[in-house]
Design a protein around this motif. Sequence first.
Motif, PDB file in Angstrom:
ATOM      1  N   HIS A 187      45.998  41.610  39.203  1.00  0.00           N
ATOM      2  CA  HIS A 187      46.781  41.693  40.436  1.00  0.00           C
ATOM      3  C   HIS A 187      47.347  40.323  40.804  1.00  0.00           C
ATOM      4  CE1 HIS A 187      48.165  43.237  44.233  1.00  0.00           C
ATOM      5  NE2 HIS A 187      47.593  42.195  44.835  1.00  0.00           N
ATOM      6  N   GLY A 188      48.641  40.284  41.124  1.00  0.00           N
ATOM      7  CA  GLY A 188      49.296  39.052  41.542  1.00  0.00           C
ATOM      8  C   GLY A 188      49.747  38.163  40.403  1.00  0.00           C
ATOM      9  N   GLU A 189      49.629  38.626  39.175  1.00  0.00           N
ATOM     10  CA  GLU A 189      49.929  37.816  37.998  1.00  0.00           C
ATOM     11  C   GLU A 189      51.235  38.274  37.359  1.00  0.00           C
ATOM     12  OE1 GLU A 189      46.808  36.216  34.758  1.00  0.00           O
ATOM     13  OE2 GLU A 189      47.036  38.391  34.791  1.00  0.00           O
ATOM     14  N   GLY A 190      52.022  37.332  36.876  1.00  0.00           N
ATOM     15  CA  GLY A 190      53.235  37.651  36.136  1.00  0.00           C
ATOM     16  C   GLY A 190      52.915  37.859  34.657  1.00  0.00           C
ATOM     17  N   LEU A 191      53.866  38.429  33.928  1.00  0.00           N
ATOM     18  CA  LEU A 191      53.654  38.733  32.511  1.00  0.00           C
ATOM     19  C   LEU A 191      53.327  37.498  31.681  1.00  0.00           C
ATOM     20  CD1 LEU A 191      56.602  41.236  31.985  1.00  0.00           C
ATOM     21  CD2 LEU A 191      54.160  41.788  32.042  1.00  0.00           C
ATOM     22  N   ILE A 192      54.118  36.446  31.838  1.00  0.00           N
ATOM     23  CA  ILE A 192      53.929  35.232  31.026  1.00  0.00           C
ATOM     24  C   ILE A 192      52.593  34.576  31.352  1.00  0.00           C
ATOM     25  CG2 ILE A 192      54.872  32.966  30.449  1.00  0.00           C
ATOM     26  CD1 ILE A 192      56.580  35.436  29.504  1.00  0.00           C
ATOM     27  N   ASP A 193      52.289  34.469  32.642  1.00  0.00           N
ATOM     28  CA  ASP A 193      50.995  33.881  33.036  1.00  0.00           C
ATOM     29  C   ASP A 193      49.837  34.708  32.487  1.00  0.00           C
ATOM     30  OD1 ASP A 193      52.152  31.762  34.366  1.00  0.00           O
ATOM     31  OD2 ASP A 193      52.104  32.743  36.328  1.00  0.00           O
ATOM     32  N   ALA A 194      49.965  36.026  32.510  1.00  0.00           N
ATOM     33  CA  ALA A 194      48.908  36.893  31.987  1.00  0.00           C
ATOM     34  C   ALA A 194      48.719  36.686  30.498  1.00  0.00           C
ATOM     35  CB  ALA A 194      49.238  38.364  32.276  1.00  0.00           C
ATOM     36  N   LEU A 195      49.819  36.590  29.763  1.00  0.00           N
ATOM     37  CA  LEU A 195      49.704  36.402  28.313  1.00  0.00           C
ATOM     38  C   LEU A 195      49.083  35.041  27.989  1.00  0.00           C
ATOM     39  CD1 LEU A 195      50.127  37.597  25.538  1.00  0.00           C
ATOM     40  CD2 LEU A 195      52.476  36.710  25.574  1.00  0.00           C
ATOM     41  N   LYS A 196      49.497  34.021  28.699  1.00  0.00           N
ATOM     42  CA  LYS A 196      48.906  32.690  28.489  1.00  0.00           C
ATOM     43  C   LYS A 196      47.415  32.699  28.819  1.00  0.00           C
ATOM     44  CE  LYS A 196      53.085  29.966  28.944  1.00  0.00           C
ATOM     45  NZ  LYS A 196      53.791  28.885  29.640  1.00  0.00           N
TER      46      LYS A 196
END
Length: 148
Positions: free
Chosen positions: A40-49
């Motif tokens: 929750h609250g996370e963007g795709l790129i941040d999640a993948l990193k």
Amino acid sequence: MYFNVRVYGLLITDIEEVLISDEKTLNVSFTKFPGGGLEHGEGLIDALKREFMEECQLEIDIVRHIYTTDFYEKSSFNDSQIISIYYQVEAKSPLLFDIKTSPFDFSLEKQQEKMEVFRFIPIDSLQEMDLTFKTDKMAWRHFKKLIL
């Protein structure tokens, strides 16, 4: 029903190999690309990193978008609808995690509820049938079209 957004990375080496993950969860074994679910609250790129850091202790950069699920896919683990986004990624730091050569080589891993090991496969050798989930198979098909 609810949506389950997942993000995965295709890490390609200089010698044209791709990183895959062999996992065992709740007595179910599967092979997929590294990555996982959005928090929750996370963007795709941040999640993948974050996923690469958690799973591989590896900093990555995004090279390009490969594929986003364009069909209905029910989760194999619950009643959610899976939406998966795939990116080609590259390592920003040295590979320090253990790399196996055989599928599902959990021999040195502590037996846990969830086990995961990684291996590299030459791009020319990886076939769709080597991957467990339909979304990974479709992403691999799209990636192969991009590089031909």
